[in-house]
Design a protein around this motif. Structure first.
Motif, short mmCIF file in Angstrom:
data_model
loop_
_atom_site.label_atom_id
_atom_site.label_comp_id
_atom_site.label_asym_id
_atom_site.label_seq_id
_atom_site.Cartn_x
_atom_site.Cartn_y
_atom_site.Cartn_z
N THR A 178 0.85 -1.20 0.00
CA THR A 178 0.00 0.00 0.00
C THR A 178 0.87 1.24 0.00
O THR A 178 1.81 1.34 0.80
CB THR A 178 -0.91 0.02 1.24
OG1 THR A 178 -1.61 -1.24 1.32
CG2 THR A 178 -1.92 1.15 1.15
N VAL A 227 -5.31 -3.99 1.38
CA VAL A 227 -4.76 -2.74 0.87
C VAL A 227 -5.61 -1.55 1.33
O VAL A 227 -5.08 -0.51 1.73
CB VAL A 227 -4.66 -2.78 -0.68
CG1 VAL A 227 -4.22 -1.41 -1.23
CG2 VAL A 227 -3.67 -3.86 -1.12
N SER A 231 -4.42 1.38 3.68
CA SER A 231 -4.54 2.76 3.19
C SER A 231 -5.14 3.66 4.27
O SER A 231 -4.64 4.75 4.54
CB SER A 231 -5.40 2.80 1.93
OG SER A 231 -5.74 4.12 1.57
#
Length: 264
Positions: A178, A227, A231
Motif C-alpha cells: 500500500t 490494501v 490505506s
C-alpha cells in the motif's frame, strides 16, 4: 521552478541510469543487476528531486528467497521509483504496454526482462501473464498494479482479476503493498510537484493455497481488503463504500490476515 527542475532531473538522470543499467547487464551478463541500478542509482535521485521522504513499513515481509507476487495500489508515476526502493529485491514489473515506448524507462523495462501487458488485446494479455508465470516458475518475484491505472483521487480502484488468476496458477504468496502520499506529491497526469512524505506498507504474504484454483475473485477481494485497510491506517481514503470491498467487509479482511499469518 521545481516543476522544471524535476523534469530536467528526470530526463537527464534517466538517460544516465539507462546507460549504467545496460552496462551492468552487459558486463555481468545478469539482467538482475539492472534492477540494482534502478533501485540504488535511479530511484533515490528522482525521489530527492521531487522532495519525497520515503518511509517503509513491513520490510520484514520481503523475502528474496521466496518467489512472490507483490500487488500495490497506484497513485502516481513516482510510485515506480518508490517501489523499487521499498521492495529491495530484483523483482520484475508487469507494466502496461504503453510504457514500452517511453524513452529510457520503457527501453530499460524491455531490456531488463520486465513484462508488458496489452490490455486491449485479450490473447496478448494472456500471453503476457503466461510470461509472468514463467518468471515465477524460474524463481523470480514480480510486481504489478492490479488497478490497471493510477487513481485520480487516491482511492483504491477495483482490482482486475488477471493477476490473481496468475497467483492461483503459480501457487505463490501474494504480498499486498500500500502506498500513500505519492498522489499528493505528484498527481496523475501532471508534473506539478508538492514535496512531502510517501509511505509504503508491505503486508504479510497471503497464502494462495487456501483458495480454490478458480477463486480469483475471492482472492482479489481478500487482497484488496488488506490494501484498503492499510490505506486507511496510513491516512489515505481507502476505497469506495459501495464497491466490492464493502461486500467482503470484515470477513474479507480477517480472512486475508489469517491466511497471511499462516504463511509466515
Amino acid at each position: 521552478m521545481r516543476k522544471l527542475f524535476c523534469i530536467l532531473v528526470a530526463v537527464v538522470w534517466s538517460l544516465v541510469s539507462f546507460v549504467l543499467a545496460i552496462l551492468a547487464m552487459v558486463v555481468t551478463v545478469n539482467p538482475a543487476n539492472s534492477v540494482w541500478v534502478a533501485r540504488k542509482i535511479w530511484s533515490p535521485v528522482l525521489l530527492w528531486a521531487g522532495g519525497a521522504k520515503l518511509e517503509v513499513l513491513g520490510g520484514e515481509n520481503v523475502d528474496a528467497r521466496r518467489p512472490t507476487i507483490y500487488v500495490a495500489n497506484h497513485q502516481s508515476a513516482i510510485d515506480i521509483p518508490a517501489h523499487f526502493m521499498a521492495v529491495p529485491i530484483p523483482f520484475r514489473y508487469v507494466a502496461k504496454s504503453q510504457l514500452r515506448w517511453v524513452p529510457f524507462i520503457g527501453w530499460y523495462l524491455a531490456l531488463a526482462g520486465h513484462i508488458f501487458v496489452n490490455r486491449d488485446n485479450r490473447s496478448k494479455a494472456i500471453a503476457s501473464l503466461d510470461a509472468a508465470a514463467e518468471k515465477i516458475r524460474s524463481g523470480k518475484s514480480i510486481f504489478l498494479y492490479p488497478e490497471g491505472t493510477r487513481s485520480p483521487d487516491g482511492r483504491i480502484l477495483p482490482f482486475k482479476k488477471g493477476p490473481f488468476a496468475l497467483a492461483l496458477k503459480a501457487r505463490v504468496p501474494i504480498c499486498p503493498v500500500t502506498i500513500e502520499g505519492s498522489g499528493k506529491l505528484m498527481p496523475k497526469s501532471t508534473w506539478n510537484i508538492t514535496p512531502g512524505p510517501i509511505r509504503v506498507k508491505i503486508g504479510k504474504p497471503i497464502d494462495t493455497t487456501g483458495f480454490a484454483e478458480n477463486d480469483r475473485e475471492g482472492l482479489a477481494r481478500a487482497v484488496r481488503a488488506v490494501v484498503i485497510e492499510d490505506s486507511l491506517s496510513l491516512g489515505g481514503l481507502g476505497g469506495d463504500v459501495d464497491d466490492a470491498v464493502a461486500a467482503a467487509g470484515i470477513e474479507g479482511r480477517s480472512t486475508a490476515r489469517a491466511r497471511a499469518s499462516s504463511s509466515t
